[in-house]
Write a protein that holds these residues in place. Structure first.
Motif, PDB file in Angstrom:
ATOM      1  N   VAL A 186       0.849  -1.188   0.000  1.00  9.43           N
ATOM      2  CA  VAL A 186       0.000   0.000   0.000  1.00  9.43           C
ATOM      3  C   VAL A 186       0.888   1.242   0.000  1.00  9.43           C
ATOM      4  O   VAL A 186       1.595   1.512   0.986  1.00  9.43           O
ATOM      5  CB  VAL A 186      -0.932   0.005   1.220  1.00  9.43           C
ATOM      6  N   ALA A 245       0.280   5.255   2.356  1.00  7.59           N
ATOM      7  CA  ALA A 245      -0.389   5.084   3.644  1.00  7.59           C
ATOM      8  C   ALA A 245       0.195   6.112   4.607  1.00  7.59           C
ATOM      9  O   ALA A 245       1.392   6.443   4.539  1.00  7.59           O
ATOM     10  CB  ALA A 245      -0.168   3.675   4.169  1.00  7.59           C
ATOM     11  N   CYS A 304      -3.201  -1.428  11.986  1.00  6.24           N
ATOM     12  CA  CYS A 304      -3.861  -0.794  10.844  1.00  6.24           C
ATOM     13  C   CYS A 304      -4.696   0.421  11.251  1.00  6.24           C
ATOM     14  O   CYS A 304      -4.845   1.364  10.477  1.00  6.24           O
ATOM     15  CB  CYS A 304      -4.742  -1.834  10.139  1.00  6.24           C
ATOM     16  N   LEU A 318      -3.261   3.890  10.890  1.00  8.63           N
ATOM     17  CA  LEU A 318      -2.930   4.343   9.540  1.00  8.63           C
ATOM     18  C   LEU A 318      -4.153   4.916   8.847  1.00  8.63           C
ATOM     19  O   LEU A 318      -5.284   4.508   9.118  1.00  8.63           O
ATOM     20  CB  LEU A 318      -2.402   3.178   8.702  1.00  8.63           C
ATOM     21  N   LEU A 360      -5.456   4.710   5.254  1.00  8.32           N
ATOM     22  CA  LEU A 360      -5.181   3.967   4.033  1.00  8.32           C
ATOM     23  C   LEU A 360      -5.766   4.683   2.817  1.00  8.32           C
ATOM     24  O   LEU A 360      -6.876   5.230   2.896  1.00  8.32           O
ATOM     25  CB  LEU A 360      -5.769   2.555   4.142  1.00  8.32           C
ATOM     26  N   THR A 411      -7.279   0.556  -1.604  1.00  6.60           N
ATOM     27  CA  THR A 411      -6.674  -0.496  -0.787  1.00  6.60           C
ATOM     28  C   THR A 411      -7.693  -1.606  -0.532  1.00  6.60           C
ATOM     29  O   THR A 411      -8.837  -1.338  -0.157  1.00  6.60           O
ATOM     30  CB  THR A 411      -6.204   0.073   0.563  1.00  6.60           C
ATOM     31  N   VAL A 419      -9.109  -4.383   1.751  1.00  5.44           N
ATOM     32  CA  VAL A 419      -9.103  -4.609   3.196  1.00  5.44           C
ATOM     33  C   VAL A 419     -10.001  -5.783   3.555  1.00  5.44           C
ATOM     34  O   VAL A 419     -10.894  -6.165   2.792  1.00  5.44           O
ATOM     35  CB  VAL A 419      -9.575  -3.349   3.965  1.00  5.44           C
ATOM     36  N   ILE A 474      -5.525  -4.429   6.464  1.00  6.92           N
ATOM     37  CA  ILE A 474      -5.008  -4.635   5.112  1.00  6.92           C
ATOM     38  C   ILE A 474      -5.116  -6.115   4.762  1.00  6.92           C
ATOM     39  O   ILE A 474      -4.748  -6.981   5.546  1.00  6.92           O
ATOM     40  CB  ILE A 474      -3.551  -4.154   5.007  1.00  6.92           C
TER      41      ILE A 474
END
Length: 243
Positions: free
Chosen positions: A139, A142, A183, A186, A188, A192, A194, A241
């Protein structure tokens, strides 16, 4: 006659381009010029007049229906899997451990085998078949939120924690420092893939996958798409993720 000859040459070009409607009045004009300058019995006059009659028949005849079949609309992307071109890291292979850590790009998903075909980025550019749980999306962009100012980077690794959660390695832009974070720390980027986790109101969705469509700043939630027609809002703690 020179003008009439030039008109005939132009008519020939238009006919080859299948533009008979535009060619017909030009050939009629050429026939009139030949009629006036050369007389009705001259071979140029007769040939041009015959050409006019032929074009008249073509332009007055009903057009045959096109035999070209319309192309079906492209299938909508399947938002519960990696899209072709997605950059990934191979991980947790047991039989071919030498491939772990290598980067590649997804080419396609084989429904019959439940595997992705991945083209590795190494010199030999091998094409390998890999199960979904052996791939981690790299990714890019991020953002680590619990830092002032926020730091952007690329996800390049993951590890299991004793409590059943996952941590991800963010390789920061510029310094190339490795920061291990969960996660939910972050932000994203859109696109992405997920996995949905920890939902209490809709537990049936836990374990399913979706693609981040956008971030709803007012709600503090991701908008994720499970298909082209189904979108839901999820808190950051309810996505991880895909790996």
């Amino acid at each position: 006659p020179e003008l009439a000859t030039s008109l005939k040459n132009l008519v020939g070009l238009l006919v080859r381009q299948k533009n008979c409607q535009q060619a017909l009045p030009l050939l009629e004009r050429a026939a009139a010029i030949f009629q006036k300058t050369l007389g009705p019995d001259h071979e140029h006059t007769k040939a041009t007049t015959a050409g006019v009659q032929h074009l008249q028949r073509l332009t007055s005849a009903p057009q045959a229906p096109s035999t070209v079949r319309p192309q079906p609309p492209p299938a909508p992307p399947q938002l519960d899997r990696f899209q072709p071109g997605t950059r990934i890291i191979v991980q947790r292979l047991q039989a071919r451990q030498e491939l772990n850590g290598q980067a590649g790009r997804v080419e396609t998903f084989l429904d019959s085998k439940g595997r992705y075909k991945v083209r590795l980025e190494a010199e030999n550019a091998k094409l390998i078949s890999v199960q979904p749980h052996n791939l981690l999306q790299m990714v890019e962009n991020a953002t680590l939120l619990n830092h002032d100012p926020p730091i952007a980077g690329t996800i390049v690794d993951s590890r299991d924690e004793d409590d059943g959660t996952f941590q991800f390695a963010l390789r920061t832009q510029g310094t190339q420092e490795m920061v291990w974070v969960t996660c939910d720390k972050l932000r994203l980027p859109n696109g992405t893939l997920v996995r949905i986790t920890g939902l209490r109101t809709k537990p049936a969705l836990n374990g399913s996958s979706a693609t981040i469509d956008s971030w709803d700043d007012a709600a503090g939630r991701y908008v994720v798409a499970r298909s082209a027609t189904e979108k839901i809002k999820l808190r950051p703690v309810n996505v991880t993720i895909m790996q």
